[in-house]
Design an enzyme around this catalytic site. Structure first.
Site, PDB file in Angstrom:
ATOM      1  N   GLU A 288     -43.515  73.666  -8.496  1.00  0.00           N
ATOM      2  CA  GLU A 288     -44.435  72.546  -8.723  1.00  0.00           C
ATOM      3  C   GLU A 288     -43.705  71.288  -9.188  1.00  0.00           C
ATOM      4  O   GLU A 288     -43.923  70.820 -10.304  1.00  0.00           O
ATOM      5  CB  GLU A 288     -45.526  72.930  -9.734  1.00  0.00           C
ATOM      6  CG  GLU A 288     -45.227  74.115 -10.595  1.00  0.00           C
ATOM      7  CD  GLU A 288     -46.319  74.535 -11.557  1.00  0.00           C
ATOM      8  OE1 GLU A 288     -46.059  74.449 -12.769  1.00  0.00           O
ATOM      9  OE2 GLU A 288     -47.390  74.958 -11.115  1.00  0.00           O
ATOM     10  N   PRO A 289     -42.857  70.721  -8.342  1.00  0.00           N
ATOM     11  CA  PRO A 289     -42.199  69.479  -8.741  1.00  0.00           C
ATOM     12  C   PRO A 289     -43.157  68.285  -8.665  1.00  0.00           C
ATOM     13  O   PRO A 289     -44.052  68.260  -7.811  1.00  0.00           O
ATOM     14  CB  PRO A 289     -41.084  69.322  -7.701  1.00  0.00           C
ATOM     15  CG  PRO A 289     -41.567  70.056  -6.501  1.00  0.00           C
ATOM     16  CD  PRO A 289     -42.465  71.162  -6.996  1.00  0.00           C
ATOM     17  N   GLY A 290     -42.957  67.343  -9.575  1.00  0.00           N
ATOM     18  CA  GLY A 290     -43.712  66.092  -9.521  1.00  0.00           C
ATOM     19  C   GLY A 290     -42.757  64.958  -9.212  1.00  0.00           C
ATOM     20  O   GLY A 290     -42.724  64.397  -8.111  1.00  0.00           O
TER      21      GLY A 290
ATOM     22  N   ARG B  70     -41.920  54.795 -20.097  1.00  0.00           N
ATOM     23  CA  ARG B  70     -40.861  55.807 -20.185  1.00  0.00           C
ATOM     24  C   ARG B  70     -39.612  55.343 -20.960  1.00  0.00           C
ATOM     25  O   ARG B  70     -39.050  56.124 -21.721  1.00  0.00           O
ATOM     26  CB  ARG B  70     -40.503  56.328 -18.800  1.00  0.00           C
ATOM     27  CG  ARG B  70     -41.687  57.047 -18.142  1.00  0.00           C
ATOM     28  CD  ARG B  70     -41.293  57.848 -16.936  1.00  0.00           C
ATOM     29  NE  ARG B  70     -40.455  58.956 -17.279  1.00  0.00           N
ATOM     30  CZ  ARG B  70     -39.148  59.012 -17.081  1.00  0.00           C
ATOM     31  NH1 ARG B  70     -38.523  58.007 -16.497  1.00  0.00           N
ATOM     32  NH2 ARG B  70     -38.453  60.063 -17.440  1.00  0.00           N
TER      33      ARG B  70
ATOM     34  N   CYS C  43     -46.633  43.146 -26.652  1.00  0.00           N
ATOM     35  CA  CYS C  43     -46.390  42.723 -28.020  1.00  0.00           C
ATOM     36  C   CYS C  43     -45.793  43.849 -28.860  1.00  0.00           C
ATOM     37  O   CYS C  43     -46.390  44.304 -29.828  1.00  0.00           O
ATOM     38  CB  CYS C  43     -47.716  42.264 -28.598  1.00  0.00           C
ATOM     39  SG  CYS C  43     -47.492  40.925 -29.728  1.00  0.00           S
TER      40      CYS C  43
END
Ligand SMILES: Cc1ncc(COP(=O)(O)O)c(C=O)c1O
Length: 453
Positions: free
Chosen positions: A290-292, A330, A362
């Site tokens: 199940e790679p994303g 990220r 901000c």
């Protein structure tokens, strides 16, 4: 650094994706803009699917929708025969909208609600990955009420510590995911399911983390799964039809790294399964991966417009763009490293300078790229950030009440809008609020709307 496969520098100097100039994309759809290259998406999905099929005939590929689940992009993956790993009711809903066969969905999550389990059972989701004791109780009751039997896999915590960012580790001893295999909790959960009249234990799952560059870790994970499966077979006669060692294939997301070789990963996984079957006298199960990120990450590019520039003498020069942590958190969350290229003109021959690419939000931590080596950027220049397909928009927010970006798919010289840029009305559409002065509010709203264009 992985750019979409169709990336070129056109004669006019602009970068081009899927045959469409970056400058045209920015002109038509505005910035920030997320651009997905259909060819890259299809090619990567096929490459992973075929590598596993070559290594192990009983393989299946499901896409981890948490990386970014857009119905239009998922539709493309459905055409490639790929299933979907979902982690919420919302993802089940989007998957169904995209035309995913529910039997090809696996439902994950460490705290699924009763309502979500009801949605999954009603939709006919193929596998539920049981993650905790409460879930066994809830799912049994949901299955009983709906008169259906439900196939489940048990999510194991194999205690395999992978060397990745601590926030991307899910199978180390200290994890909120899965049942520990070493202290009897997994066995107790499996035996509960084996005794259930509504739940059928058909296999085991363990995803140990993301951005894993060492495939031997997957072998260790599968060894633990097979050992446990062998034990459960001896104890309860449970035969695993499916083994799921998760996703997590490492993909280069800075200027220097390289992707983990999928062929090697597939070979190592296949060997581990075969070895486990032999050792524990089990028939060969299906291998589901199940790679994303490895599917969608390199298909996506973020396009930003350059704005202000500020030099702190002796410290650094900040160049700010019109996006940042609200569309890509990220770097702030994981210290993820990105690269960027000038997209609107050819920088060849121009001297490079080292700058910090800052976002517009901000927060001091809203920095997209530290120490980027780029030609001198002017306000209005376009910056392209590759590897933006995974876990960027999926984690996007409306921080500072900012509309989330538009998204397009490019292919064969055409761009197709698959998500329009949000408006100010979108931002507040869930707020329950009566304006004290409707007429004046409407007037102001109109001018605010104009301001957003
Ligand atoms: C259960 C599970 N499977 C698959 C994935 C996909 O990981 P990646 O995008 O690194 O391949 C994740 C990511 O968190 C996950 O939790």
């Amino acid at each position: 650094m992985s750019w979409p496969e169709t990336t070129r520098r056109a004669a006019e100097g602009s970068l081009e994706f899927g045959g469409v100039l970056a400058v045209e994309l920015a002109r038509e759809f505005g910035t920030p803009l997320y651009v997905f290259d259909e060819e890259t998406l299809r090619t990567r999905a096929r490459r992973i699917r075929d590598a596993f099929l070559r290594a192990y005939g009983q393989s299946r590929l499901v896409y981890a929708g948490k990386a970014y689940l857009s119905p239009a992009l998922m539709r493309i993956l459905v055409e490639e025969g790929i299933g979907l790993d979902v982690v919420s009711g919302g993802e089940i809903y989007a998957g169904l909208l995209a035309g995913v066969d529910p039997s090809q969905m696996i439902f994950h999550g460490n705290n699924k609600s009763r309502a979500e389990l009801e949605e999954a059972v009603a939709a006919g989701v193929g596998l539920v990955a049981i993650d905790n004791d409460l879930e066994i109780t809830l799912l049994e009751s949901v299955a009983e009420n709906s008169g259906r039997n439900v196939e489940v896999v048990l999510r194991l915590n194999p205690g395999v510590d992978v060397h990745t960012h601590h926030k991307m580790r899910t199978g180390a001893t200290d994890s909120k995911f899965g049942f520990p295999v070493w202290d009897g909790q997994a066995e107790e959960a499996a035996s509960r399911i084996c005794r259930s009249t509504r739940l059928a234990l058909v296999g085991y799952h363990a995803h140990v983390g993301s951005q894993i560059f060492d495939p031997t870790l997957v072998a260790r994970t599968i060894d633990v799964i097979m050992e446990f499966a062998g034990h459960m077979h001896r104890r309860w006669g449970a035969i695993p039809n499916v083994v799921i060692p998760g996703g997590g294939f490492g993909v280069a997301d800075d200027a220097s790294g390289a992707d983990v070789p999928i062929e090697e990963w597939a070979r190592v996984a296949a060997l581990a399964i075969e070895r486990g079957c032999l050792q524990h006298g089990l028939p060969p199960p299906d291998l589901v991966v199940e790679p994303g990120r490895a599917i969608i990450g390199p298909a996506g590019v973020a396009l930003y417009s350059v704005g202000s520039r500020k030099t702190v003498p002796g410290v650094r020069t900040y160049v700010s763009v019109d996006g940042g942590m609200a569309d890509n958190i990220r770097p702030a969350l994981y210290g993820a490293r990105y690269a960027a290229a000038l997209a609107n003109r050819n920088p060849a021959g121009e001297p490079l300078e080292t700058v910090t690419i800052a976002g517009k939000y901000c927060e001091s931590g809203d920095v997209l790229i530290d120490n980027a080596s780029l030609p001198e950027l002017d306000a209005g220049d376009l910056l392209a950030v590759p590897m933006a397909g995974a876990y960027c928009l999926a984690m996007a927010s409306n921080y500072n009440l900012s509309p989330r970006p538009a998204v397009v798919i490019v292919a064969d010289g055409r761009a197709r809008l698959i998500r329009r840029r949000e408006t100010y009305d979108d931002l507040l559409r869930s707020d329950v609020f009566e304006s004290p002065d409707h007429a004046r509010f409407d007037e102001r709203r109109l001018s605010a709307k104009k301001g957003s264009l």
